[in-house]
Write a protein that holds these residues in place. Structure first.
Motif, PDB file in Angstrom:
ATOM      1  N   ASN A   1       0.817  -1.212   0.000  1.00  0.00           N
ATOM      2  CA  ASN A   1       0.000   0.000   0.000  1.00  0.00           C
ATOM      3  C   ASN A   1       0.852   1.263   0.000  1.00  0.00           C
TER       4      ASN A   1
ATOM      5  N   VAL B   1      -4.887   8.083   0.739  1.00  0.00           N
ATOM      6  CA  VAL B   1      -3.760   7.231   1.113  1.00  0.00           C
ATOM      7  C   VAL B   1      -3.210   7.757   2.434  1.00  0.00           C
TER       8      VAL B   1
ATOM      9  N   CYS C   1      -5.658  -4.192  -3.186  1.00  0.00           N
ATOM     10  CA  CYS C   1      -6.253  -3.201  -4.094  1.00  0.00           C
ATOM     11  C   CYS C   1      -6.777  -3.860  -5.376  1.00  0.00           C
TER      12      CYS C   1
ATOM     13  N   ARG D   1       0.698   4.362  -2.619  1.00  0.00           N
ATOM     14  CA  ARG D   1       0.733   5.753  -2.151  1.00  0.00           C
ATOM     15  C   ARG D   1       1.756   6.576  -2.942  1.00  0.00           C
TER      16      ARG D   1
ATOM     17  N   GLY E   1      -0.349  -5.828  -0.166  1.00  0.00           N
ATOM     18  CA  GLY E   1      -1.146  -4.602  -0.221  1.00  0.00           C
ATOM     19  C   GLY E   1      -1.638  -4.313  -1.632  1.00  0.00           C
TER      20      GLY E   1
ATOM     21  N   THR F   1      -5.127   2.518   2.107  1.00  0.00           N
ATOM     22  CA  THR F   1      -5.590   3.099   0.850  1.00  0.00           C
ATOM     23  C   THR F   1      -7.115   3.042   0.821  1.00  0.00           C
TER      24      THR F   1
END
Lengths: 141, 386
Positions: free
Chosen positions: B87, B238, B343, B91, B339, B379
């Motif tokens: 994540n 984020v 998503c 970001r 991560g 996120t």
């Protein structure tokens, strides 16, 4: 009754950490303390993380504390260090904010509990005296 | 900052890929991502890449990505932020596209925990996530680190090992329809409770498996989104949060402050609150960590996480489904990919295409915590731009 394991993985003492790892030679648990703000901190460092003073150094702590949290390792993670054994976070009586990770021994693992009063003892391996803990004798505080 | 959207997402199956290196898994994930772009993707459109990888099992990560995916003419940056790597890669790419520096960016995450090239790899891994000098010699192995937190959490909250078992049962059930999941079988609460203990209070089924895998996302600017899809998923927020690496001065063991900080930042940027989240992928490396995270993310009040799992709130069909993919627990956990893969799952959820679809999901949240508990990345994605 606790018997020392066949083998321990040993830390490599540094200029900052050698007091902690060798204090046991004189039976002392040496924890860094800031002479400016008076607070204890661990692990040792050249600067107090609270007040940024450089006037810091090791001082003997009482060696007493309480179990803040613990786990029982049931799997053979480390060769020569057979399970089960208790890994605990010990909250020092001198400064509850300082919590040492160590082993608590001399107590059946099923009798381990949070809040248990413990005291330090030392196990020598070469030039290192590992601070380990066992149930406190007498009044803990 | 410009708005940023996810327009493509893909991943390899998570599992034991003994025959495949990172250099093989990367192009597999990127190809699947490219195939998911509705209006097609020309590889030459990709202007920059961020690659999350925790360990370098095949050599220098940025070079391996550029080489294996034919991306030799763009800048590639490796991101490493413990288990928050995936994540955090999202970001970093979001900021790059949002800033106007690039219109089209690739985000990839990969790792091989089941690497067989070197006998010592797993122990080298261990060194990355803990302080070798202070904790490890005394047996504070990675699961023990989390076990200390969860032991204290069980001591202070009404939650019990049964609640942890319910998390395992839920996430195993969620993984069943997910073709990418590593552990696609159901378990019972009794099985979880009676499994061999790893480090108390964690039994075998409280722990994530060790996994290999890769995942990829395509992030584009609001100016470029129409070239790729009519159904984008917007990166709405984020956040990244830190805490002390070692336990020595963590006074409250029952919360992970990095998660609180990261989620607050992500919620603020998205202009939403935890109550607005329809579906979440939460870092359940250990079942008890999912419970604690319900509270840190604001899904439950302090020490009330047990009610969510008891009442089925976080199961598919509940009001706030958590880990519809199976989570780390059953989908698997190759840290750099984890991560990013969360998503990927949310991309599919928010487009109504997921294997385990949450009806009407509009806002999704992905969450990592690691190092072992010193860093978190969150996120927030949505199928609605505003």
């Amino acid at each position: 009754m606790y018997t020392r394991p066949e083998r321990r993985l040993l830390p490599d003492p540094t200029a900052e950490s050698s007091a902690f790892w060798t204090g046991g030679r004189d039976g002392q648990l040496l924890i860094h303390r800031c002479r400016a703000c008076g607070r204890w901190f661990h692990p040792p460092a050249p600067v107090c993380f609270r007040c940024r003073s450089l006037d810091v150094g090791p001082e003997p702590a009482s060696g007493r504390g309480r179990v803040a949290a613990f786990t029982i390792n049931r799997q053979p993670w480390i060769p020569g260090f057979p399970p089960p054994y208790a890994v605990a976070m010990i909250e020092l009586a001198d400064e509850p904010d300082v919590r040492l990770v160590s082993n608590v021994v001399d107590v059946p693992v099923q009798e381990m509990h949070i809040g248990m009063a413990v005291e330090v003892f030392f196990e020598q391996w070469e030039d290192v005296w590992l601070p380990l803990f066992r149930p406190a004798t007498g009044d803990a505080r | 900052m410009r708005r940023v959207a996810v327009v493509g997402a893909g991943m390899t199956a998570f599992g034991e890929h003994f025959g495949l290196g990172i250099k093989d898994l990367l192009p597999m994930a990127v190809s699947e991502m490219a195939a998911s772009v509705d209006k097609g993707l020309d590889r030459a459109d990709i202007q920059a890449a961020w690659f999350g990888e925790l360990t370098t099992t095949d050599g220098f990560p940025a070079g391996i990505l550029a080489d294996s995916c034919g991306l030799l003419d763009i800048p590639v940056t490796r991101v490493e932020n413990a288990c928050a790597t995936g994540n955090d890669a999202v970001r970093n790419a979001t900021y790059a596209v949002g800033s106007g520096a690039f219109d089209v960016a690739l985000v990839v995450g990969a790792d091989k925990v089941r690497e067989s090239s070197a006998r010592g790899t797993f122990w080298e891994w261990a060194g990355l996530t803990r302080d070798m000098a202070w904790d490890y010699p005394l047996g504070l192995v990675a699961p023990a680190n989390f076990a200390l937190h969860v032991a204290r959490y069980l001591h202070e909250s009404p939650a019990t090992r049964e609640h942890m078992a319910m998390v395992a049962v839920k996430n195993h059930r969620h993984a069943l329809p997910n073709p990418k999941a590593q552990l696609r079988f159901e378990i019972t609460v009794e099985q979880a409770l009676n499994a061999p203990v790893v480090v108390a209070p964690f039994g075998l089924y409280d722990c994530t498996p060790q996994s290999d895998g890769a995942a990829a996302l395509l992030l584009v600017s609001e100016d470029a989104v129409d070239r790729y899809t009519d159904h984008p998923v917007w990166v709405r927020g984020v956040g990244l949060g830190l805490d002390r690496v070692m336990h020595q001065h963590k006074r409250d063991m029952t919360t992970f402050p990095p998660t609180v900080k990261a989620s607050k930042a992500a919620y603020a940027m998205a202009g939403i609150g935890p109550e607005d989240v329809d579906v979440a992928e939460v870092h359940d490396c250990f079942t008890g960590v999912e419970l604690i995270s319900y509270e840190d993310l604001g899904f439950a009040d302090r020490f009330m996480a047990y009610k969510l799992i008891e009442d089925g709130v976080t199961a598919i069909g509940g009001a706030k489904p958590v880990n519809p993919s199976g989570g780390l627990k059953a989908k698997g956990h190759p840290p750099g990919a984890t991560g990013v893969a969360q998503c990927v799952e949310l991309f599919e959820q928010l487009r109504g295409e997921a294997a385990n679809q949450v009806d009407g999901a509009r806002i999704g949240l992905a969450h990592n915590v690691g190092g072992p508990t010193a860093v978190s990345a969150v996120t927030v994605l949505s199928n609605q731009r505003d």
